[in-house]
Motif scaffolding. Structure first.
Motif, PDB file in Angstrom:
ATOM      1  N   GLN A 123       0.799  -1.221   0.000  1.00 51.63           N
ATOM      2  CA  GLN A 123       0.000   0.000   0.000  1.00 51.63           C
ATOM      3  C   GLN A 123       0.834   1.274   0.000  1.00 51.63           C
ATOM      4  N   GLU A 142      -4.523  -9.864   9.589  1.00 51.54           N
ATOM      5  CA  GLU A 142      -5.952 -10.126   9.370  1.00 51.54           C
ATOM      6  C   GLU A 142      -6.228 -11.409   8.602  1.00 51.54           C
ATOM      7  N   LYS A 202      -9.780   7.579  -0.928  1.00 51.67           N
ATOM      8  CA  LYS A 202     -10.014   7.432   0.514  1.00 51.67           C
ATOM      9  C   LYS A 202      -8.653   7.502   1.197  1.00 51.67           C
ATOM     10  N   TYR A 249      -6.231   7.957   4.774  1.00 49.21           N
ATOM     11  CA  TYR A 249      -6.212   7.709   6.219  1.00 49.21           C
ATOM     12  C   TYR A 249      -5.065   8.418   6.923  1.00 49.21           C
TER      13      TYR A 249
HETATM   14  C1  BG6 Z   1      -7.468  -3.221   7.106  1.00 54.53           C
HETATM   15  C2  BG6 Z   1      -6.233  -3.623   6.329  1.00 54.53           C
HETATM   16  O1  BG6 Z   1      -8.385  -4.248   7.040  1.00 54.53           O
HETATM   17  O2  BG6 Z   1      -8.176  -2.122   6.659  1.00 54.53           O
HETATM   18  C3  BG6 Z   1      -5.556  -2.489   5.594  1.00 54.53           C
HETATM   19  O3  BG6 Z   1      -5.318  -4.288   7.150  1.00 54.53           O
HETATM   20  C4  BG6 Z   1      -6.594  -1.597   4.942  1.00 54.53           C
HETATM   21  O4  BG6 Z   1      -4.646  -3.025   4.663  1.00 54.53           O
HETATM   22  C5  BG6 Z   1      -7.486  -1.037   6.041  1.00 54.53           C
HETATM   23  O5  BG6 Z   1      -6.083  -0.567   4.161  1.00 54.53           O
HETATM   24  C6  BG6 Z   1      -8.521  -0.045   5.548  1.00 54.53           C
HETATM   25  O6  BG6 Z   1      -9.315  -0.621   4.560  1.00 54.53           O
HETATM   26  P1  BG6 Z   1      -9.660   0.159   3.236  1.00 54.53           P
HETATM   27  O7  BG6 Z   1     -10.413  -0.800   2.395  1.00 54.53           O
HETATM   28  O8  BG6 Z   1     -10.475   1.315   3.665  1.00 54.53           O
HETATM   29  O9  BG6 Z   1      -8.353   0.559   2.656  1.00 54.53           O
END
Ligand code: BG6
Length: 471
Positions: free
Chosen positions: A19, A164, A432, A434
Protein backbone atom coordinates in the motif's frame (compact mmCIF):
# COMPACT_ATOMS: atom_id res chain seq x y z
CA UNK A 1 -6.73 13.61 33.46
CA UNK A 2 -3.12 12.75 34.29
CA UNK A 3 -1.47 9.39 33.67
CA UNK A 4 -3.98 8.14 31.16
CA UNK A 5 -1.27 6.06 29.51
CA UNK A 6 1.71 4.17 30.95
CA UNK A 7 5.08 5.91 30.68
CA UNK A 8 6.46 3.42 28.16
CA UNK A 9 3.32 3.41 25.98
CA UNK A 10 4.17 2.57 22.36
CA UNK A 11 2.84 5.45 20.28
CA UNK A 12 3.06 4.75 16.59
CA UNK A 13 1.47 4.72 13.18
CA UNK A 14 1.06 1.97 10.60
CA UNK A 15 1.25 0.99 6.96
CA UNK A 16 1.76 -2.09 4.77
CA UNK A 17 4.21 -2.87 1.98
CA UNK A 18 2.00 -3.03 -1.11
CA UNK A 19 0.00 0.00 0.00
CA UNK A 20 2.95 2.38 0.34
CA UNK A 21 6.12 1.05 -1.26
CA UNK A 22 5.61 1.19 -5.00
CA UNK A 23 8.73 0.00 -6.82
CA UNK A 24 6.65 -3.08 -7.47
CA UNK A 25 9.21 -4.66 -9.84
CA UNK A 26 12.29 -2.70 -8.78
CA UNK A 27 15.28 -4.10 -6.91
CA UNK A 28 14.49 -7.65 -7.97
CA UNK A 29 11.03 -7.78 -6.36
CA UNK A 30 8.58 -10.40 -7.61
CA UNK A 31 4.89 -9.90 -8.32
CA UNK A 32 2.39 -10.49 -5.49
CA UNK A 33 -1.29 -11.35 -5.25
CA UNK A 34 -1.87 -7.78 -4.06
CA UNK A 35 -0.13 -6.41 -7.19
CA UNK A 36 -2.12 -8.76 -9.38
CA UNK A 37 -5.42 -7.63 -7.87
CA UNK A 38 -4.54 -3.96 -7.95
CA UNK A 39 -3.55 -4.16 -11.64
CA UNK A 40 -7.05 -5.39 -12.44
CA UNK A 41 -8.23 -1.93 -11.36
CA UNK A 42 -5.43 0.12 -12.94
CA UNK A 43 -7.79 1.57 -15.54
CA UNK A 44 -9.93 3.27 -12.90
CA UNK A 45 -7.80 3.88 -9.81
CA UNK A 46 -4.26 3.90 -8.44
CA UNK A 47 -2.47 0.57 -8.26
CA UNK A 48 0.55 -0.75 -6.36
CA UNK A 49 3.10 0.24 -9.04
CA UNK A 50 3.94 3.54 -7.37
CA UNK A 51 1.49 3.69 -4.45
CA UNK A 52 2.97 6.31 -2.05
CA UNK A 53 6.46 5.73 -3.47
CA UNK A 54 7.97 4.93 -0.08
CA UNK A 55 10.55 2.91 -2.03
CA UNK A 56 12.10 6.18 -3.18
CA UNK A 57 11.06 8.47 -0.31
CA UNK A 58 11.81 6.35 2.75
CA UNK A 59 14.46 8.66 4.22
CA UNK A 60 12.17 11.66 4.01
CA UNK A 61 9.27 9.62 5.38
CA UNK A 62 11.23 8.33 8.35
CA UNK A 63 12.36 11.87 9.13
CA UNK A 64 8.66 12.81 9.28
CA UNK A 65 7.97 9.85 11.58
CA UNK A 66 10.60 11.21 13.95
CA UNK A 67 9.08 14.67 13.74
CA UNK A 68 5.72 13.15 14.64
CA UNK A 69 7.37 11.61 17.70
CA UNK A 70 6.59 7.99 16.88
CA UNK A 71 8.05 5.37 19.22
CA UNK A 72 7.18 2.49 16.90
CA UNK A 73 6.50 2.15 13.20
CA UNK A 74 4.28 -0.76 12.25
CA UNK A 75 4.92 -1.83 8.67
CA UNK A 76 5.15 -5.03 6.66
CA UNK A 77 7.92 -6.71 4.70
CA UNK A 78 7.09 -7.81 1.20
CA UNK A 79 7.77 -11.55 0.97
CA UNK A 80 8.28 -11.21 -2.80
CA UNK A 81 10.88 -8.47 -2.31
CA UNK A 82 12.87 -10.84 -0.14
CA UNK A 83 12.16 -14.07 -2.05
CA UNK A 84 10.79 -13.02 -5.46
CA UNK A 85 9.22 -16.38 -6.30
CA UNK A 86 8.23 -17.20 -2.73
CA UNK A 87 10.34 -20.26 -2.11
CA UNK A 88 13.46 -19.86 -4.26
CA UNK A 89 16.51 -17.65 -4.12
CA UNK A 90 16.85 -14.84 -1.64
CA UNK A 91 17.04 -11.39 -3.22
CA UNK A 92 19.92 -9.55 -1.57
CA UNK A 93 18.66 -6.18 -2.81
CA UNK A 94 15.40 -6.79 -0.96
CA UNK A 95 17.24 -7.77 2.20
CA UNK A 96 19.36 -4.63 1.91
CA UNK A 97 16.34 -2.38 1.38
CA UNK A 98 14.71 -3.44 4.64
CA UNK A 99 18.06 -3.33 6.45
CA UNK A 100 18.37 0.31 5.41
CA UNK A 101 14.81 1.08 6.53
CA UNK A 102 15.22 -0.70 9.88
CA UNK A 103 18.59 0.93 10.58
CA UNK A 104 17.27 4.35 9.69
CA UNK A 105 14.26 3.87 11.99
CA UNK A 106 16.51 2.88 14.88
CA UNK A 107 18.84 5.81 14.23
CA UNK A 108 15.76 8.03 14.56
CA UNK A 109 14.76 6.37 17.85
CA UNK A 110 11.81 4.46 16.33
CA UNK A 111 11.30 0.77 17.06
CA UNK A 112 10.36 -1.31 14.01
CA UNK A 113 7.15 -3.29 14.59
CA UNK A 114 7.10 -5.70 11.71
CA UNK A 115 4.42 -7.76 9.96
CA UNK A 116 5.64 -10.64 7.83
CA UNK A 117 2.67 -10.94 5.52
CA UNK A 118 0.02 -8.32 4.78
CA UNK A 119 -2.21 -9.59 1.93
CA UNK A 120 0.72 -9.90 -0.52
CA UNK A 121 1.51 -13.54 -1.16
CA UNK A 122 4.17 -13.97 -3.89
CA UNK A 123 2.22 -14.59 -7.07
CA UNK A 124 4.62 -17.34 -8.15
CA UNK A 125 3.26 -19.50 -5.32
CA UNK A 126 -0.24 -19.08 -6.72
CA UNK A 127 1.00 -20.16 -10.15
CA UNK A 128 2.89 -23.10 -8.71
CA UNK A 129 0.23 -24.56 -6.43
CA UNK A 130 -2.51 -22.04 -5.69
CA UNK A 131 -0.75 -20.67 -2.65
CA UNK A 132 -2.25 -21.54 0.72
CA UNK A 133 -4.31 -24.38 -0.68
CA UNK A 134 -1.14 -26.45 -0.76
CA UNK A 135 0.80 -27.45 2.31
CA UNK A 136 4.06 -26.53 0.59
CA UNK A 137 3.06 -22.89 1.09
CA UNK A 138 3.27 -23.45 4.85
CA UNK A 139 6.91 -24.52 4.60
CA UNK A 140 7.70 -21.74 2.13
CA UNK A 141 6.36 -19.28 4.67
CA UNK A 142 8.25 -20.87 7.55
CA UNK A 143 11.46 -20.55 5.54
CA UNK A 144 10.70 -16.92 4.67
CA UNK A 145 9.96 -16.15 8.35
CA UNK A 146 13.22 -17.76 9.46
CA UNK A 147 15.16 -15.74 6.88
CA UNK A 148 13.59 -12.53 8.22
CA UNK A 149 14.26 -13.46 11.86
CA UNK A 150 17.86 -14.31 10.94
CA UNK A 151 18.41 -11.09 9.00
CA UNK A 152 16.58 -8.60 11.19
CA UNK A 153 15.94 -10.31 14.54
CA UNK A 154 18.98 -8.68 16.16
CA UNK A 155 17.17 -5.32 15.79
CA UNK A 156 13.46 -6.16 15.37
CA UNK A 157 11.90 -7.52 18.55
CA UNK A 158 8.18 -7.26 17.79
CA UNK A 159 6.75 -9.41 15.00
CA UNK A 160 3.27 -9.98 13.68
CA UNK A 161 2.97 -13.06 11.54
CA UNK A 162 -0.07 -12.48 9.35
CA UNK A 163 -2.23 -9.40 9.00
CA UNK A 164 -5.95 -10.13 9.37
CA UNK A 165 -5.98 -13.79 8.46
CA UNK A 166 -9.55 -13.81 9.80
CA UNK A 167 -10.67 -11.19 7.29
CA UNK A 168 -8.47 -12.15 4.36
CA UNK A 169 -9.78 -15.71 4.37
CA UNK A 170 -13.28 -14.44 3.52
CA UNK A 171 -12.19 -12.40 0.54
CA UNK A 172 -11.85 -14.67 -2.50
CA UNK A 173 -9.71 -12.21 -4.41
CA UNK A 174 -7.11 -11.92 -1.66
CA UNK A 175 -6.90 -15.72 -1.38
CA UNK A 176 -7.10 -16.33 -5.10
CA UNK A 177 -10.17 -18.53 -4.75
CA UNK A 178 -11.81 -18.75 -8.16
CA UNK A 179 -14.24 -21.56 -7.50
CA UNK A 180 -17.88 -20.87 -8.45
CA UNK A 181 -19.39 -23.72 -6.44
CA UNK A 182 -19.83 -22.32 -2.88
CA UNK A 183 -19.22 -25.65 -1.18
CA UNK A 184 -16.03 -26.34 -3.09
CA UNK A 185 -14.92 -22.76 -2.47
CA UNK A 186 -15.51 -23.16 1.26
CA UNK A 187 -13.58 -26.41 1.31
CA UNK A 188 -10.60 -24.66 -0.26
CA UNK A 189 -11.06 -21.76 2.15
CA UNK A 190 -11.08 -24.00 5.21
CA UNK A 191 -7.91 -25.75 4.03
CA UNK A 192 -6.18 -22.43 3.34
CA UNK A 193 -7.19 -21.10 6.74
CA UNK A 194 -5.84 -24.21 8.43
CA UNK A 195 -2.56 -23.95 6.53
CA UNK A 196 -2.18 -20.36 7.62
CA UNK A 197 -2.71 -21.42 11.25
CA UNK A 198 0.08 -23.95 10.84
CA UNK A 199 2.30 -21.34 9.20
CA UNK A 200 1.53 -18.94 12.04
CA UNK A 201 2.47 -21.54 14.65
CA UNK A 202 5.70 -22.54 12.90
CA UNK A 203 6.74 -18.92 12.47
CA UNK A 204 5.94 -18.12 16.11
CA UNK A 205 8.03 -21.05 17.29
CA UNK A 206 10.89 -19.98 15.02
CA UNK A 207 10.68 -16.43 16.37
CA UNK A 208 11.03 -17.68 19.92
CA UNK A 209 14.02 -19.77 18.92
CA UNK A 210 15.82 -17.29 16.68
CA UNK A 211 15.05 -13.82 18.05
CA UNK A 212 16.48 -13.02 21.45
CA UNK A 213 13.67 -11.42 23.51
CA UNK A 214 11.43 -11.65 20.44
CA UNK A 215 7.68 -11.25 20.83
CA UNK A 216 5.28 -12.55 18.23
CA UNK A 217 1.54 -12.49 17.69
CA UNK A 218 -1.24 -12.23 15.14
CA UNK A 219 -2.78 -9.00 13.85
CA UNK A 220 -6.53 -9.63 13.79
CA UNK A 221 -9.36 -7.72 12.26
CA UNK A 222 -11.50 -6.98 15.30
CA UNK A 223 -14.99 -5.72 15.83
CA UNK A 224 -17.92 -6.38 18.09
CA UNK A 225 -21.43 -7.15 16.92
CA UNK A 226 -24.42 -5.76 18.79
CA UNK A 227 -27.75 -7.57 18.72
CA UNK A 228 -30.49 -5.51 17.06
CA UNK A 229 -32.87 -6.30 19.94
CA UNK A 230 -32.67 -8.13 23.27
CA UNK A 231 -34.36 -11.19 21.77
CA UNK A 232 -32.13 -14.13 22.76
CA UNK A 233 -31.88 -15.21 19.10
CA UNK A 234 -30.52 -11.80 18.13
CA UNK A 235 -28.06 -11.87 21.01
CA UNK A 236 -26.88 -15.32 19.92
CA UNK A 237 -26.62 -14.29 16.27
CA UNK A 238 -24.51 -11.26 17.23
CA UNK A 239 -22.27 -13.29 19.48
CA UNK A 240 -21.74 -16.01 16.91
CA UNK A 241 -20.92 -13.43 14.27
CA UNK A 242 -17.93 -12.38 16.39
CA UNK A 243 -17.04 -15.98 17.23
CA UNK A 244 -17.13 -17.17 13.62
CA UNK A 245 -15.19 -14.16 12.37
CA UNK A 246 -12.59 -13.50 15.04
CA UNK A 247 -12.71 -15.47 18.27
CA UNK A 248 -12.21 -18.88 16.61
CA UNK A 249 -9.02 -17.46 15.11
CA UNK A 250 -7.68 -16.13 18.41
CA UNK A 251 -8.57 -19.42 20.08
CA UNK A 252 -6.57 -21.25 17.44
CA UNK A 253 -3.56 -19.01 18.06
CA UNK A 254 -3.87 -19.38 21.82
CA UNK A 255 -5.01 -22.96 22.41
CA UNK A 256 -3.87 -24.52 19.14
CA UNK A 257 -7.29 -26.02 18.40
CA UNK A 258 -10.61 -24.97 16.91
CA UNK A 259 -13.38 -24.20 19.41
CA UNK A 260 -16.33 -26.65 19.43
CA UNK A 261 -18.79 -24.46 17.49
CA UNK A 262 -16.24 -24.00 14.73
CA UNK A 263 -15.41 -27.68 14.52
CA UNK A 264 -19.14 -28.33 14.34
CA UNK A 265 -19.45 -25.85 11.46
CA UNK A 266 -16.63 -27.57 9.58
CA UNK A 267 -18.13 -30.99 10.21
CA UNK A 268 -21.70 -30.12 9.29
CA UNK A 269 -20.60 -28.40 6.12
CA UNK A 270 -18.35 -31.35 5.31
CA UNK A 271 -15.24 -29.23 4.89
CA UNK A 272 -12.93 -30.35 7.70
CA UNK A 273 -9.43 -29.61 6.41
CA UNK A 274 -6.83 -32.30 5.89
CA UNK A 275 -4.74 -32.42 9.06
CA UNK A 276 -1.57 -34.45 9.41
CA UNK A 277 -0.03 -36.34 12.25
CA UNK A 278 2.11 -34.02 14.32
CA UNK A 279 0.04 -30.93 13.48
CA UNK A 280 -1.43 -30.79 16.98
CA UNK A 281 2.05 -30.50 18.39
CA UNK A 282 2.95 -27.72 15.94
CA UNK A 283 -0.20 -25.76 16.74
CA UNK A 284 0.28 -26.11 20.47
CA UNK A 285 3.77 -24.64 20.31
CA UNK A 286 2.87 -21.56 18.34
CA UNK A 287 1.39 -19.62 21.22
CA UNK A 288 0.98 -15.88 20.75
CA UNK A 289 2.80 -13.49 23.11
CA UNK A 290 0.43 -10.59 22.43
CA UNK A 291 -2.51 -9.67 20.24
CA UNK A 292 -2.25 -6.87 17.70
CA UNK A 293 -5.71 -5.72 16.78
CA UNK A 294 -7.06 -3.63 13.96
CA UNK A 295 -10.28 -1.89 14.86
CA UNK A 296 -12.37 0.47 12.75
CA UNK A 297 -16.06 -0.05 13.42
CA UNK A 298 -18.75 -2.16 15.04
CA UNK A 299 -21.54 -4.19 13.50
CA UNK A 300 -25.13 -4.92 14.35
CA UNK A 301 -26.98 -8.13 13.57
CA UNK A 302 -30.33 -9.83 13.83
CA UNK A 303 -31.22 -13.49 13.66
CA UNK A 304 -32.39 -14.70 10.29
CA UNK A 305 -33.60 -18.29 10.23
CA UNK A 306 -32.26 -20.47 7.44
CA UNK A 307 -34.92 -21.18 4.83
CA UNK A 308 -33.00 -22.64 1.97
CA UNK A 309 -33.16 -19.46 -0.10
CA UNK A 310 -29.97 -18.08 1.41
CA UNK A 311 -26.58 -19.03 0.11
CA UNK A 312 -24.56 -21.11 2.50
CA UNK A 313 -20.96 -20.78 3.54
CA UNK A 314 -18.91 -18.53 5.74
CA UNK A 315 -18.11 -15.87 3.19
CA UNK A 316 -19.32 -12.34 3.73
CA UNK A 317 -22.50 -12.03 1.71
CA UNK A 318 -22.86 -8.31 1.91
CA UNK A 319 -25.14 -8.07 -1.12
CA UNK A 320 -27.46 -10.69 0.30
CA UNK A 321 -27.26 -9.35 3.82
CA UNK A 322 -26.35 -12.82 4.99
CA UNK A 323 -23.19 -13.41 6.89
CA UNK A 324 -22.83 -17.00 7.98
CA UNK A 325 -25.04 -20.01 8.12
CA UNK A 326 -24.10 -21.66 11.35
CA UNK A 327 -26.76 -21.70 14.08
CA UNK A 328 -29.08 -19.84 11.76
CA UNK A 329 -28.39 -16.93 9.45
CA UNK A 330 -27.42 -13.52 10.59
CA UNK A 331 -28.48 -10.28 8.97
CA UNK A 332 -26.34 -7.15 8.89
CA UNK A 333 -28.28 -4.27 10.43
CA UNK A 334 -27.78 -0.56 10.66
CA UNK A 335 -27.13 0.66 14.21
CA UNK A 336 -29.36 3.72 14.62
CA UNK A 337 -27.31 4.84 17.62
CA UNK A 338 -24.11 5.35 15.70
CA UNK A 339 -22.98 7.79 13.05
CA UNK A 340 -21.35 6.28 9.97
CA UNK A 341 -18.39 7.56 7.97
CA UNK A 342 -18.89 8.56 4.34
CA UNK A 343 -17.79 5.00 3.50
CA UNK A 344 -20.38 3.42 5.78
CA UNK A 345 -18.22 2.43 8.78
CA UNK A 346 -20.26 2.73 12.01
CA UNK A 347 -18.02 4.85 14.23
CA UNK A 348 -17.93 3.55 17.76
CA UNK A 349 -15.20 4.31 20.34
CA UNK A 350 -17.16 2.50 23.08
CA UNK A 351 -16.99 -0.63 20.92
CA UNK A 352 -13.21 -0.46 21.17
CA UNK A 353 -13.40 -0.43 24.99
CA UNK A 354 -15.64 -3.50 24.77
CA UNK A 355 -13.28 -5.34 22.40
CA UNK A 356 -10.19 -4.55 24.48
CA UNK A 357 -11.85 -5.77 27.67
CA UNK A 358 -13.20 -8.84 25.91
CA UNK A 359 -9.88 -9.98 24.41
CA UNK A 360 -7.92 -9.24 27.53
CA UNK A 361 -10.28 -11.16 29.79
CA UNK A 362 -10.25 -14.12 27.38
CA UNK A 363 -6.48 -14.48 26.88
CA UNK A 364 -4.66 -12.29 29.42
CA UNK A 365 -1.89 -11.36 27.01
CA UNK A 366 -0.85 -7.76 26.26
CA UNK A 367 -2.75 -6.00 23.48
CA UNK A 368 -1.71 -3.35 21.00
CA UNK A 369 -3.82 -1.51 18.45
CA UNK A 370 -2.07 -1.71 15.08
CA UNK A 371 -4.83 -0.16 12.97
CA UNK A 372 -7.57 2.34 13.75
CA UNK A 373 -8.47 5.36 11.70
CA UNK A 374 -10.85 7.19 9.42
CA UNK A 375 -10.73 7.00 5.64
CA UNK A 376 -11.95 10.21 4.01
CA UNK A 377 -11.57 12.19 0.83
CA UNK A 378 -9.27 14.90 2.23
CA UNK A 379 -8.95 18.22 0.42
CA UNK A 380 -5.64 19.98 -0.20
CA UNK A 381 -6.19 23.73 0.08
CA UNK A 382 -4.64 26.27 -2.29
CA UNK A 383 -2.04 27.12 0.38
CA UNK A 384 -1.05 23.45 0.79
CA UNK A 385 -2.87 22.54 3.97
CA UNK A 386 -5.18 19.71 4.88
CA UNK A 387 -7.81 20.42 7.52
CA UNK A 388 -9.06 17.09 8.86
CA UNK A 389 -10.95 17.77 12.13
CA UNK A 390 -13.07 14.63 11.54
CA UNK A 391 -9.91 12.46 11.79
CA UNK A 392 -8.82 14.22 14.97
CA UNK A 393 -12.29 13.64 16.48
CA UNK A 394 -12.24 9.99 15.48
CA UNK A 395 -8.82 9.28 16.96
CA UNK A 396 -9.48 11.36 20.06
CA UNK A 397 -12.64 9.34 20.78
CA UNK A 398 -10.83 6.05 20.33
CA UNK A 399 -7.88 7.15 22.47
CA UNK A 400 -10.28 8.06 25.28
CA UNK A 401 -11.71 4.55 24.97
CA UNK A 402 -8.17 3.14 25.21
CA UNK A 403 -7.49 5.13 28.34
CA UNK A 404 -10.73 3.84 29.90
CA UNK A 405 -9.82 0.28 28.96
CA UNK A 406 -6.43 0.74 30.64
CA UNK A 407 -8.25 1.93 33.77
CA UNK A 408 -10.45 -1.17 33.47
CA UNK A 409 -7.25 -3.19 33.88
CA UNK A 410 -6.45 -4.04 30.26
CA UNK A 411 -2.73 -4.37 29.50
CA UNK A 412 -2.65 -2.18 26.40
CA UNK A 413 0.94 -1.64 25.34
CA UNK A 414 0.47 0.75 22.45
CA UNK A 415 -1.57 2.53 19.84
CA UNK A 416 -0.54 2.63 16.20
CA UNK A 417 -3.29 4.07 14.01
CA UNK A 418 -3.85 3.62 10.31
CA UNK A 419 -2.05 5.20 8.69
CA UNK A 420 1.19 7.11 8.92
CA UNK A 421 0.66 8.58 5.46
CA UNK A 422 -1.92 8.32 2.70
CA UNK A 423 -1.68 5.00 0.93
CA UNK A 424 -3.38 2.74 -1.53
CA UNK A 425 -6.83 1.69 -0.39
CA UNK A 426 -7.87 -1.52 -2.13
CA UNK A 427 -11.21 -0.37 -3.46
CA UNK A 428 -10.90 3.39 -3.37
CA UNK A 429 -7.27 3.97 -4.38
CA UNK A 430 -6.19 7.43 -3.23
CA UNK A 431 -9.74 8.77 -3.01
CA UNK A 432 -10.01 7.43 0.51
CA UNK A 433 -7.18 8.70 2.68
CA UNK A 434 -6.21 7.71 6.22
CA UNK A 435 -2.81 9.34 6.76
CA UNK A 436 -1.42 11.97 9.10
CA UNK A 437 0.69 12.93 6.10
CA UNK A 438 -0.94 13.82 2.80
CA UNK A 439 0.68 12.34 -0.30
CA UNK A 440 0.21 14.68 -3.22
CA UNK A 441 -1.07 12.39 -5.94
CA UNK A 442 -4.41 11.45 -7.37
CA UNK A 443 -5.49 8.07 -8.64
CA UNK A 444 -4.60 8.77 -12.26
CA UNK A 445 -2.12 11.62 -11.78
CA UNK A 446 1.13 11.12 -9.88
CA UNK A 447 1.71 14.88 -9.48
CA UNK A 448 4.84 15.51 -7.37
CA UNK A 449 4.16 12.97 -4.57
CA UNK A 450 5.04 15.69 -2.06
CA UNK A 451 4.50 14.94 1.61
CA UNK A 452 2.26 17.48 3.37
CA UNK A 453 1.50 17.40 7.09
CA UNK A 454 -2.21 17.47 7.84
CA UNK A 455 -3.78 19.20 10.87
CA UNK A 456 -4.07 15.75 12.46
CA UNK A 457 -0.28 15.38 12.21
CA UNK A 458 0.27 18.36 14.53
CA UNK A 459 -2.53 17.25 16.84
CA UNK A 460 -1.15 13.68 17.15
CA UNK A 461 2.36 15.05 17.62
CA UNK A 462 1.12 16.89 20.71
CA UNK A 463 -0.72 13.80 21.96
CA UNK A 464 2.52 11.81 21.79
CA UNK A 465 4.57 14.62 23.30
CA UNK A 466 2.25 14.80 26.32
CA UNK A 467 1.92 11.00 26.53
CA UNK A 468 -1.80 11.33 25.88
CA UNK A 469 -2.47 13.84 28.64
CA UNK A 470 -3.63 16.40 26.10
CA UNK A 471 -6.12 14.78 23.81
C1 BG6 B 1 -7.47 -3.22 7.11
C2 BG6 B 1 -6.23 -3.62 6.33
O1 BG6 B 1 -8.38 -4.25 7.04
O2 BG6 B 1 -8.18 -2.12 6.66
C3 BG6 B 1 -5.56 -2.49 5.59
O3 BG6 B 1 -5.32 -4.29 7.15
C4 BG6 B 1 -6.59 -1.60 4.94
O4 BG6 B 1 -4.65 -3.03 4.66
C5 BG6 B 1 -7.49 -1.04 6.04
O5 BG6 B 1 -6.08 -0.57 4.16
C6 BG6 B 1 -8.52 -0.05 5.55
O6 BG6 B 1 -9.31 -0.62 4.56
P1 BG6 B 1 -9.66 0.16 3.24
O7 BG6 B 1 -10.41 -0.80 2.39
O8 BG6 B 1 -10.48 1.32 3.67
O9 BG6 B 1 -8.35 0.56 2.66
Amino acid sequence: MADRFPKDFLWGASSSAFQIEGGWDEGGKGMTVADHNSFKRSHKQADSKVASDFYNHWKEDIALMKELGMKIYRFSLSWARIIPDGDGEVNQQGIAFYNDVINCLLEHGIQPFVTLYHFDLPYALVEKYNGWEDRRCVYAFERYAKICFGQYGDRVKYWQVINEQNLMIRVDERMNINEADPLKADRIRAQMDYHMFLAHALASKACHELVKDGKVGPAVSSTCTYPLTNKPEDVWAARMNDCMKTVYCLDMHYYGRYPGYYMRYLNERGIVPVMMEGDEEILKHGRMDYIALNYYRTLCASYLPADGSHPVGMRVYRGNEVDFDQYGYCRDEKNENLAASEYGAQIDPMGLRIVLNDYYSRYHVPLIITENGLGMGDELTADNQVHDPYRIDYIKGHLKACSLAIQDGVDLMGYSPWSFMDLLSSHQGFKKRYGFVYVNREDMDLKDLARIKKDSFYWYQNVIRTNGEEL
